[in-house]
Design an enzyme around this catalytic site. Structure first.
Site, PDB file in Angstrom:
ATOM      1  N   ASP A 142      -4.735   7.435  -0.695  1.00 20.75           N
ATOM      2  CA  ASP A 142      -5.200   8.638  -1.382  1.00 20.75           C
ATOM      3  C   ASP A 142      -4.772   8.641  -2.845  1.00 20.75           C
ATOM      4  O   ASP A 142      -3.715   8.107  -3.200  1.00 20.75           O
ATOM      5  CB  ASP A 142      -4.638   9.887  -0.695  1.00 20.75           C
ATOM      6  CG  ASP A 142      -5.463  10.304   0.499  1.00 20.75           C
ATOM      7  OD1 ASP A 142      -6.327   9.523   0.933  1.00 20.75           O
ATOM      8  OD2 ASP A 142      -5.236  11.419   1.017  1.00 20.75           O
ATOM      9  N   HIS A 162       0.199   6.723  -0.020  1.00 20.99           N
ATOM     10  CA  HIS A 162       0.035   7.222  -1.392  1.00 20.99           C
ATOM     11  C   HIS A 162       0.710   6.271  -2.393  1.00 20.99           C
ATOM     12  O   HIS A 162       1.778   6.573  -2.918  1.00 20.99           O
ATOM     13  CB  HIS A 162       0.649   8.612  -1.533  1.00 20.99           C
ATOM     14  CG  HIS A 162       0.039   9.653  -0.663  1.00 20.99           C
ATOM     15  ND1 HIS A 162       0.431   9.844   0.653  1.00 20.99           N
ATOM     16  CD2 HIS A 162      -0.944  10.569  -0.896  1.00 20.99           C
ATOM     17  CE1 HIS A 162      -0.278  10.839   1.179  1.00 20.99           C
ATOM     18  NE2 HIS A 162      -1.118  11.290   0.266  1.00 20.99           N
ATOM     19  N   HIS A 164     -12.221  11.975  -3.036  1.00 24.96           N
ATOM     20  CA  HIS A 164     -11.050  12.827  -2.833  1.00 24.96           C
ATOM     21  C   HIS A 164     -11.102  14.027  -3.783  1.00 24.96           C
ATOM     22  O   HIS A 164     -10.059  14.559  -4.165  1.00 24.96           O
ATOM     23  CB  HIS A 164      -9.785  11.999  -3.064  1.00 24.96           C
ATOM     24  CG  HIS A 164      -8.552  12.524  -2.384  1.00 24.96           C
ATOM     25  ND1 HIS A 164      -8.569  13.080  -1.127  1.00 24.96           N
ATOM     26  CD2 HIS A 164      -7.257  12.583  -2.792  1.00 24.96           C
ATOM     27  CE1 HIS A 164      -7.342  13.441  -0.790  1.00 24.96           C
ATOM     28  NE2 HIS A 164      -6.526  13.169  -1.791  1.00 24.96           N
TER      29      HIS A 164
END
Length: 232
Positions: A53, A196, A103
């Site tokens: 992400d 992440h 996203h």
């Protein structure tokens, strides 16, 4: 007096239950009111989806060679604003054959937002993804995994699923070794792993990615994109 207190207490209880239900719905990894949601895939094949992400950032230049080393495909859920900052890195992800996901543009939480706001967030990021050279279906993941009614309703209207996850090592651990052990302990065929790595400056996240790639490869797992996983 007692009757009034009973009414007040009942009203407070109803409000509490509504707020609690809203909170649970907003944070649910496996349920939403509208449209399709994927947090894992039921399969007997030893395949998993590694997803990243945020970003892109310069860290892409360290992640891609690592994925290539293990012949792994991953899904990058990118932020539209960050793609404007790092267009070359976004293009490198697409050129390497990985999946680019949406996203949102600003990474604001997609709760209590107007339909026009949600539309703009998704469409602006879709455009950045196409400009990066990605031509396949664009999956969508809400920032922080938070969604209520408007966000999944918009996706369902456009025949797009919400992509979540069932393993999130970053949410529980900071050290690379702990993250790798968490994944090794909880991995199942069809899992979707969330990480992440884009803003990490310590090197721990990259180390964790390498550890997960090695550990699961040694167990016979293959790393595929979310789209490929959904086809199993």
């Amino acid at each position: 007096m007692k009757k009034r207190l009973l009414i007040v207490a009942t009203g407070v209880s109803i409000i509490f239950l509504l707020l609690f239900g809203t909170y649970k719905l907003m944070n649910s990894r496996s349920f939403q009111v509208f449209g399709g949601l994927t947090d894992k895939v039921e399969t007997n094949q030893k395949v998993v989806a590694l997803t990243f992400d945020d970003g892109p950032s310069k860290n892409v230049n360290s992640i891609l060679p690592l994925l290539e080393q293990y012949k792994a495909k991953a899904t990058f859920f990118l932020i539209g604003h960050d793609m404007e900052q790092y267009p070359e890195e976004a293009a490198k992800i697409a050129a390497a054959g990985h999946q680019l996901g949406n996203h949102t543009y600003s990474h604001n939480r997609m709760v209590f937002k107007t339909p026009s706001y949600i539309k703009k967030e998704i469409e602006n990021t879709d455009q950045r993804i196409r400009e990066a050279g990605y031509k396949d279906e664009i999956d969508v993941r809400p920032p922080n995994g938070k969604k209520l009614i408007g966000f999944p309703f918009y996706l369902s209207k456009h025949h797009r699923d919400t992509i979540m996850w069932n393993l999130e090592p970053d949410s529980f651990y900071t050290s690379a070794d702990d993250k790798v052990n968490y994944v090794k302990k909880n991995i199942k065929p069809g899992s979707i792993i969330l990480m992440h790595p884009m803003y990490d400056q310590t090197g721990e996240e990259l180390k964790a990615i390498e550890g997960i790639l090695k550990a699961l490869t040694d167990q016979g797992y293959t790393f595929v994109t979310v789209d490929e996983l959904q086809e199993r």
